[in-house]
Design a protein around this motif. Structure first.
Motif, PDB file in Angstrom:
ATOM      1  N   ALA A 196       0.840  -1.198   0.000  1.00 56.21           N
ATOM      2  CA  ALA A 196       0.000   0.000   0.000  1.00 56.21           C
ATOM      3  C   ALA A 196       0.871   1.243   0.000  1.00 56.21           C
ATOM      4  CB  ALA A 196      -0.926  -0.010   1.217  1.00 56.21           C
ATOM      5  N   LEU A 197       1.975   1.176   0.738  1.00 57.10           N
ATOM      6  CA  LEU A 197       2.838   2.353   0.849  1.00 57.10           C
ATOM      7  C   LEU A 197       3.457   2.712  -0.497  1.00 57.10           C
ATOM      8  CD1 LEU A 197       3.909   4.333   3.028  1.00 57.10           C
ATOM      9  CD2 LEU A 197       5.959   2.921   3.105  1.00 57.10           C
ATOM     10  N   LYS A 198       3.970   1.694  -1.202  1.00 55.10           N
ATOM     11  CA  LYS A 198       4.626   1.948  -2.497  1.00 55.10           C
ATOM     12  C   LYS A 198       3.598   2.043  -3.619  1.00 55.10           C
ATOM     13  CE  LYS A 198       8.809   1.236  -0.734  1.00 55.10           C
ATOM     14  NZ  LYS A 198       9.616   2.365  -0.365  1.00 55.10           N
ATOM     15  N   GLY A 199       2.377   1.626  -3.341  1.00 52.88           N
ATOM     16  CA  GLY A 199       1.349   1.669  -4.380  1.00 52.88           C
ATOM     17  C   GLY A 199       1.487   0.549  -5.389  1.00 52.88           C
ATOM     18  N   SER A 200       2.101  -0.565  -5.012  1.00 49.44           N
ATOM     19  CA  SER A 200       2.280  -1.639  -5.995  1.00 49.44           C
ATOM     20  C   SER A 200       1.302  -2.787  -5.765  1.00 49.44           C
ATOM     21  CB  SER A 200       3.722  -2.145  -5.988  1.00 49.44           C
ATOM     22  OG  SER A 200       4.078  -2.564  -4.698  1.00 49.44           O
ATOM     23  N   GLY A 201       0.916  -3.414  -6.860  1.00 48.65           N
ATOM     24  CA  GLY A 201       0.004  -4.564  -6.801  1.00 48.65           C
ATOM     25  C   GLY A 201      -1.444  -4.195  -6.523  1.00 48.65           C
ATOM     26  N   LEU A 202      -1.761  -2.924  -6.643  1.00 49.07           N
ATOM     27  CA  LEU A 202      -3.090  -2.487  -6.196  1.00 49.07           C
ATOM     28  C   LEU A 202      -4.196  -2.679  -7.240  1.00 49.07           C
ATOM     29  CD1 LEU A 202      -2.135   0.763  -4.239  1.00 49.07           C
ATOM     30  CD2 LEU A 202      -2.872  -1.435  -3.305  1.00 49.07           C
ATOM     31  N   ILE A 203      -3.811  -2.812  -8.514  1.00 40.21           N
ATOM     32  CA  ILE A 203      -4.852  -2.826  -9.555  1.00 40.21           C
ATOM     33  C   ILE A 203      -5.826  -4.009  -9.420  1.00 40.21           C
ATOM     34  CG2 ILE A 203      -5.282  -2.872 -12.064  1.00 40.21           C
ATOM     35  CD1 ILE A 203      -2.762  -1.115 -12.337  1.00 40.21           C
ATOM     36  N   PRO A 204      -5.318  -5.242  -9.219  1.00 39.43           N
ATOM     37  CA  PRO A 204      -6.282  -6.342  -9.053  1.00 39.43           C
ATOM     38  C   PRO A 204      -7.231  -6.101  -7.870  1.00 39.43           C
ATOM     39  CG  PRO A 204      -4.075  -7.203  -9.389  1.00 39.43           C
ATOM     40  CD  PRO A 204      -3.927  -5.721  -9.210  1.00 39.43           C
ATOM     41  N   TRP A 205      -6.720  -5.520  -6.827  1.00 44.71           N
ATOM     42  CA  TRP A 205      -7.540  -5.218  -5.642  1.00 44.71           C
ATOM     43  C   TRP A 205      -8.603  -4.168  -5.958  1.00 44.71           C
ATOM     44  CZ3 TRP A 205     -10.065  -5.071  -1.292  1.00 44.71           C
ATOM     45  CH2 TRP A 205     -10.251  -3.870  -0.598  1.00 44.71           C
ATOM     46  N   THR A 206      -8.204  -3.059  -6.571  1.00 48.54           N
ATOM     47  CA  THR A 206      -9.201  -2.013  -6.847  1.00 48.54           C
ATOM     48  C   THR A 206     -10.193  -2.486  -7.917  1.00 48.54           C
ATOM     49  OG1 THR A 206      -7.585  -0.926  -8.289  1.00 48.54           O
ATOM     50  CG2 THR A 206      -7.863   0.001  -6.091  1.00 48.54           C
ATOM     51  N   ASP A 207      -9.715  -3.310  -8.865  1.00 47.39           N
ATOM     52  CA  ASP A 207     -10.637  -3.868  -9.876  1.00 47.39           C
ATOM     53  C   ASP A 207     -11.688  -4.751  -9.210  1.00 47.39           C
ATOM     54  OD1 ASP A 207      -9.456  -2.610 -11.959  1.00 47.39           O
ATOM     55  OD2 ASP A 207      -8.423  -4.379 -12.776  1.00 47.39           O
ATOM     56  N   TRP A 208     -11.241  -5.571  -8.291  1.00 41.54           N
ATOM     57  CA  TRP A 208     -12.168  -6.463  -7.571  1.00 41.54           C
ATOM     58  C   TRP A 208     -13.209  -5.635  -6.821  1.00 41.54           C
ATOM     59  CZ3 TRP A 208     -13.283  -7.068  -2.322  1.00 41.54           C
ATOM     60  CH2 TRP A 208     -14.012  -8.214  -1.970  1.00 41.54           C
ATOM     61  N   LEU A 209     -12.710  -4.609  -6.127  1.00 37.75           N
ATOM     62  CA  LEU A 209     -13.606  -3.778  -5.319  1.00 37.75           C
ATOM     63  C   LEU A 209     -14.619  -3.053  -6.223  1.00 37.75           C
ATOM     64  CD1 LEU A 209     -14.095  -2.916  -2.414  1.00 37.75           C
ATOM     65  CD2 LEU A 209     -12.452  -1.062  -2.715  1.00 37.75           C
TER      66      LEU A 209
END
Ligand SMILES: Nc1nc2c(ncn2[C@@H]2O[C@H](COP(=O)(O)OP(=O)(O)O)[C@@H](O)[C@H]2O)c(=O)[nH]1
Ligand SMILES: [Mg+2]
Lengths: 218, 83
Positions: A196-209
């Protein structure tokens, strides 16, 4: 005078939770209940998630905290409705607190409500509050042995976000073992590996949400 | 610290139960708690004491009995009528 009765005290929360859910459902609002130990990164994840989902949906946050408004202040810049609940010592949010907070939200103009529960890996999992999904944030700095120690938090989760992946090189944590142990308690929830801090790997999470939010408001 | 939340639920349940009754103030609340207990009695009493202020159970005493059914139940109220 005397009244004899048999009433299950714990059912009160369950009934209120159903009431809350009915109201959220009637407005087509997707509600998630974010749980983790203190410091696993719930608020940091919200700070990275809100700007993305705000583009496509109308979101509000309910912040649960024992005493302070610190987390709510961290979300101020996003100009979305944020309601603070201070539990004053209570270790988790309950359905009655959410019912109260809902009164301060513009339900008619919302697609999603994200609830940050009190930091605690035990109690929040035991109390439904009217959510569609419980989401567990788990920081890898907590080690690879906790799913078996706090099973309910893992079992009840509709999605699990493994956070602080940027710290993996510095911790003695076996990610494969962690995933395997999570799988033994919950093999249906999607797992998102992020920093979360670096902002990495977030796309699958936000897509799911976002897909959850859009499915509900339809 | 579940107990504060549960104390609030208990108070709401008591208020609810008074609706169909003439009882206006509660003096004694009898509870049944299964073994092993899932809450700390002293914490519940503390929470109840704080949260019951300005409610019909403001001065009520909590009596704990051992229940056979798993969970936490309200099983009796004693008190006084209104008029
Ligand atoms: N290295 C690292 N630190 C993080 C990450 N996410 C959160 N933190 C830090 O962990 C601490 C607690 O984060 P916070 O969002 O307040 O956690 P909360 O208590 O669960 O809301 C803060 O110092 C954050 O900067 C991450 O992905 N990587
Ligand atoms: Mg926080």
């Amino acid at each position: 005078m005397e009244i004899k009765l048999i009433k299950n005290v714990l059912e009160v929360n369950e009934r209120q939770s159903e009431e809350n859910k009915k109201i959220f459902d009637a407005h087509g609002i997707f509600v998630c209940n974010i749980m983790s130990s203190p410091g696993s990164g719930k608020t940091t994840l919200l700070q990275k998630t809100i700007p993305v989902i705000k583009e496509r949906s109308r979101v509000a946050v309910i912040e649960g905290d024992i005493y302070t408004t610190r987390d709510a202040l961290r979300l101020k810049e996003f100009n979305i409705p944020v309601v603070q609940i201070n539990t004053g010592g209570g270790c988790h949010l309950n359905a009655a607190m959410i019912a109260e907070a809902m009164k301060a939200l513009p339900l008619k103009d919302l697609d999603a409500v994200i609830i940050e529960n009190v930091g605690n890996l035990v109690c929040p999992a035991e109390f439904n509050i009217g959510e569609d999904e419980k989401i567990l944030i788990y920081s890898i700095t907590e080690g690879d042995d906790k799913p078996a120690k706090y099973p309910l938090s893992f079992t009840n989760a509709g999605a699990i976000v493994i956070n602080k992946m940027d710290l993996a090189p510095y911790c003695q944590v076996n990610i494969d073992k962690l995933k395997l142990e999570i799988n033994q308690h919950n093999n249906t929830a999607p797992l998102f590996m992020v920093s979360a801090l670096k902002g990495s790997g977030l796309i699958p999470w936000t897509d799911w949400l976002l897909s959850k939010i859009e499915n509900k408001s339809r | 610290m579940h107990e504060f939340a549960i104390a609030q639920d208990l108070i709401n349940l008591i208020k609810d139960s008074l609706k169909d009754s003439k009882m206006k103030t509660v003096t004694k609340v009898t509870l049944a708690l299964s073994d092993p207990p899932m809450l700390v009695k002293e914490s519940l009493e503390l929470g109840f004491g704080v949260l019951a202020k300005n409610t019909p159970c403001e001065n009520a005493r909590l009596i704990f009995t051992k229940g056979s059914k798993k969970g936490f139940f309200l099983i009796g109220l004693e008190g006084e009528d209104g008029d």
